[in-house]
Each structure stands twice: as C-alpha cells, then as structure tokens.
Design a protein around this motif. Structure first.
Motif, PDB file in Angstrom:
ATOM      1  N   GLN A  75       0.700  -1.153   0.023  1.00  0.00           N
ATOM      2  CA  GLN A  75       0.056   0.043   0.020  1.00  0.00           C
ATOM      3  C   GLN A  75       0.830   1.254   0.113  1.00  0.00           C
ATOM      4  O   GLN A  75       0.382   2.282  -0.305  1.00  0.00           O
ATOM      5  N   GLY A  76       2.377   1.111   0.304  1.00  0.00           N
ATOM      6  CA  GLY A  76       2.972   2.403   0.590  1.00  0.00           C
ATOM      7  C   GLY A  76       2.506   3.446   1.400  1.00  0.00           C
ATOM      8  O   GLY A  76       2.014   2.623   2.662  1.00  0.00           O
ATOM      9  N   ALA A  77       2.888   4.351   1.675  1.00  0.00           N
ATOM     10  CA  ALA A  77       2.771   5.383   2.826  1.00  0.00           C
ATOM     11  C   ALA A  77       1.020   5.576   2.924  1.00  0.00           C
ATOM     12  O   ALA A  77       0.570   5.897   2.004  1.00  0.00           O
ATOM     13  N   VAL A  78       0.699   5.312   4.394  1.00  0.00           N
ATOM     14  CA  VAL A  78      -0.818   5.421   4.351  1.00  0.00           C
ATOM     15  C   VAL A  78      -0.935   6.788   4.810  1.00  0.00           C
ATOM     16  O   VAL A  78      -0.526   7.213   5.693  1.00  0.00           O
ATOM     17  N   TYR A  92      -3.933  -4.219  11.455  1.00  0.00           N
ATOM     18  CA  TYR A  92      -2.587  -5.224  11.442  1.00  0.00           C
ATOM     19  C   TYR A  92      -1.587  -4.669   9.955  1.00  0.00           C
ATOM     20  O   TYR A  92      -2.076  -4.395   9.106  1.00  0.00           O
ATOM     21  N   VAL A  93      -0.475  -4.559  10.538  1.00  0.00           N
ATOM     22  CA  VAL A  93       0.447  -4.072   9.615  1.00  0.00           C
ATOM     23  C   VAL A  93       1.839  -5.303   9.412  1.00  0.00           C
ATOM     24  O   VAL A  93       2.021  -5.815  10.368  1.00  0.00           O
ATOM     25  N   LYS A  94       1.926  -5.417   8.305  1.00  0.00           N
ATOM     26  CA  LYS A  94       2.885  -6.577   8.015  1.00  0.00           C
ATOM     27  C   LYS A  94       4.246  -5.908   8.352  1.00  0.00           C
ATOM     28  O   LYS A  94       4.547  -4.900   7.893  1.00  0.00           O
ATOM     29  N   ALA A  95       4.925  -6.854   9.365  1.00  0.00           N
ATOM     30  CA  ALA A  95       6.321  -6.390   9.653  1.00  0.00           C
ATOM     31  C   ALA A  95       7.311  -7.052   8.919  1.00  0.00           C
ATOM     32  O   ALA A  95       8.497  -6.496   8.376  1.00  0.00           O
ATOM     33  N   GLN A 108       6.257   3.798   9.167  1.00  0.00           N
ATOM     34  CA  GLN A 108       5.070   4.753   8.854  1.00  0.00           C
ATOM     35  C   GLN A 108       3.818   4.220   8.932  1.00  0.00           C
ATOM     36  O   GLN A 108       2.971   5.033   9.388  1.00  0.00           O
ATOM     37  N   GLN A 109       3.566   2.985   8.861  1.00  0.00           N
ATOM     38  CA  GLN A 109       2.187   2.498   8.993  1.00  0.00           C
ATOM     39  C   GLN A 109       2.062   2.130  10.287  1.00  0.00           C
ATOM     40  O   GLN A 109       0.780   2.334  11.019  1.00  0.00           O
TER      41      GLN A 109
END
Length: 270
Positions: A75-78, A92-95, A108-109
């Motif tokens: 998604q790039g920068a949100v 939830y953010v993929k690490a 950033q996310q």
C-alpha cells in the motif's frame, strides 16, 4: 634435460586434483528467495487460490460492528488521519517475512496508525520453507513484532497461507506444519506473555494442516472473501477478526472485529 621421478609426477597430479576439489567446495545451497516479498501480504495468496467472489467490496454497513483493515508495503505510505476519518478502529501491519525481509513502510504504517488513534498490531508472513518457527518468531520480534500492555497494541499475528514461491504447503506434511506453528507460537508467548493471533483460511488450514484443532487458544483472524464467515478451522469456536474483502473504504484488506469496541480492548490487553 632433467626428468621428474614418476612418483613425484603422480603426486603432482593428485595434489592438483585435491586443489580443484578444494576450490570448488561442496555445492552451496541457494539463498531463500524473497522476490516479490513486498507484494506478499495477508490474503494475497488466498485471493489467488480461493477467489473473491460474492464480496461487497465498497458498499457495506458499519452499524454495530467494528471496522478495521490490514496493510503492508504493497500500500505504500498510508494517510492515517484520512483512514481514521473513514471509520478505521484497528489495523494489522505486515512487519516481516521469513528471516530475510522487513516491510520498508513498517515504521510509517505502524507508528502512524497509532498516532491517528487506531489500535494496531504487527504480523509476520510465515515461510516454513526457509527456517524453523522459533527463528522466525525471534526475527519478527526483533523487527517490530513485539507487544506492549498499553491497551492499544494487538498481539502479533502469524500469517499462515498458500506459498507464493512454490508448493502450496511449503513442501511440508501436516504434522511438520503443526509443529512449525507451535514452535512460532510458543516462542512468541515465551517472549511476550501473549499467544499470537493466527491468520489463515479454512481451506488452506484443511489442506496443509489436516484441519488440526491444536490452536484453539490462539485468537483467530479468518480470511474468507464472502458475505458470510462460513466454516471455521477446527479448534476455534469463533473468529476474533474476519477479513471479509480485499478492498473497500480503507487502504488494504477490510476486516470486521467479532464484537464491540470493548472486545477490541480486551484483545489488545489479553
């Protein structure tokens, strides 16, 4: 003209052969591939294998339900203030993936969502083909996958789904995959005090883990792109989160919490 003794000539040939073997050495194993890892995210392979038919992508009602989503480097920068304004309550953010990839957009996310008021958590894309579960849990923890008892951080999640690099089940039988997930889960719990959430689909779980009921104590984050939750994997009486669409009003995949906002806080604090 001097002539070398026959034994010396033989020794020279033998030494040359040994030297050649030493230079070549044993055949080196190819390094694990992470090509396209930025495009591997929760559900990317489930959508490819199971489809997204019958999903209300854009129009749905958030009445009496808690809406969330999940994002990755894909998604790039949100724009987090806008995302919060659109109704997002959690993310939830993929690490990480395997033991060789970190989401370049993670800071950033993960931090941006927290600053915008969302409850956030990190997830790890499982790669049973490259290393053991304990090693991947440690890698995840070292690159953003930890948990804090602040009421706004979800337990880390393990994304267990179809292999984007080859064999559907990563070349493992069901018993081996059960043991692999157990190793990841036990390591994460020993380090954080929390059982990790498990993200999966019922179809993949049946195919690759023989529908094992062994993880019913872990929160379930179910992927099924339809208007109904449908059948759950064995061992879970209910899902904690349902990923019901791969697009919608929020960036990334769309998720419902299975309960009110108080449940979201309970999931965060354990």
């Amino acid at each position: 003209m001097k002539r070398r003794h026959p034994l010396l000539r033989g020794s020279a040939v033998l030494f040359a052969g040994v030297a050649a073997v030493a230079l070549c050495g044993p055949t080196a194993q190819a390094a694990p591939s992470y090509a396209g890892a930025e495009d591997n995210y929760a559900g990317s392979q489930i959508a490819k294998h199971e489809g997204v038919g019958g999903v209300p992508h854009i129009r749905y009602s958030a009445e009496d339900q808690v809406l969330g989503h999940d994002v990755s480097g894909h998604q790039g920068a949100v724009d987090w203030p806008s995302t919060a304004g659109a109704g997002a309550k959690f993310v939830y953010v993929k690490a990480t993936e395997g033991t060789g990839f970190v989401n370049p957009q993670f800071a950033q996310q993960y931090n941006g969502s927290y600053s915008a008021g969302l409850v956030r958590g990190a997830y790890h894309f499982a790669r049973p083909d490259v290393s053991d579960g304990a090693s991947q849990a440690e890698y995840f923890l070292a690159h953003g996958g930890g948990w804090s008892n602040d009421g706004r951080t979800l337990p880390g999640a393990l994304d267990a789904e179809y292999n984007p690099y080859g064999d559907t089940c990563y070349g493992k039988d069901s018993a081996t995959l059960v043991a692999w997930i157990r190793s990841f889960s036990d390591t994460y719990r020993a380090r954080t005090g929390r059982l990790p959430t498990i993200y999966t689909s019922t179809s993949w779980w049946k195919k690759c883990l023989g529908n094992s009921p062994a993880f019913g104590a872990n929160p379930l984050w179910l992927a099924r792109y339809n208007s109904q939750v449908g059948e759950l994997p064995a061992g879970w009486p209910r899902q904690s989160i349902w990923q019901f669409a791969d697009q919608g009003v929020l960036p990334g995949d769309q998720n419902w919490l299975n309960g009110p906002l108080t449940l979201l806080r309970d999931l965060a604090i354990g």
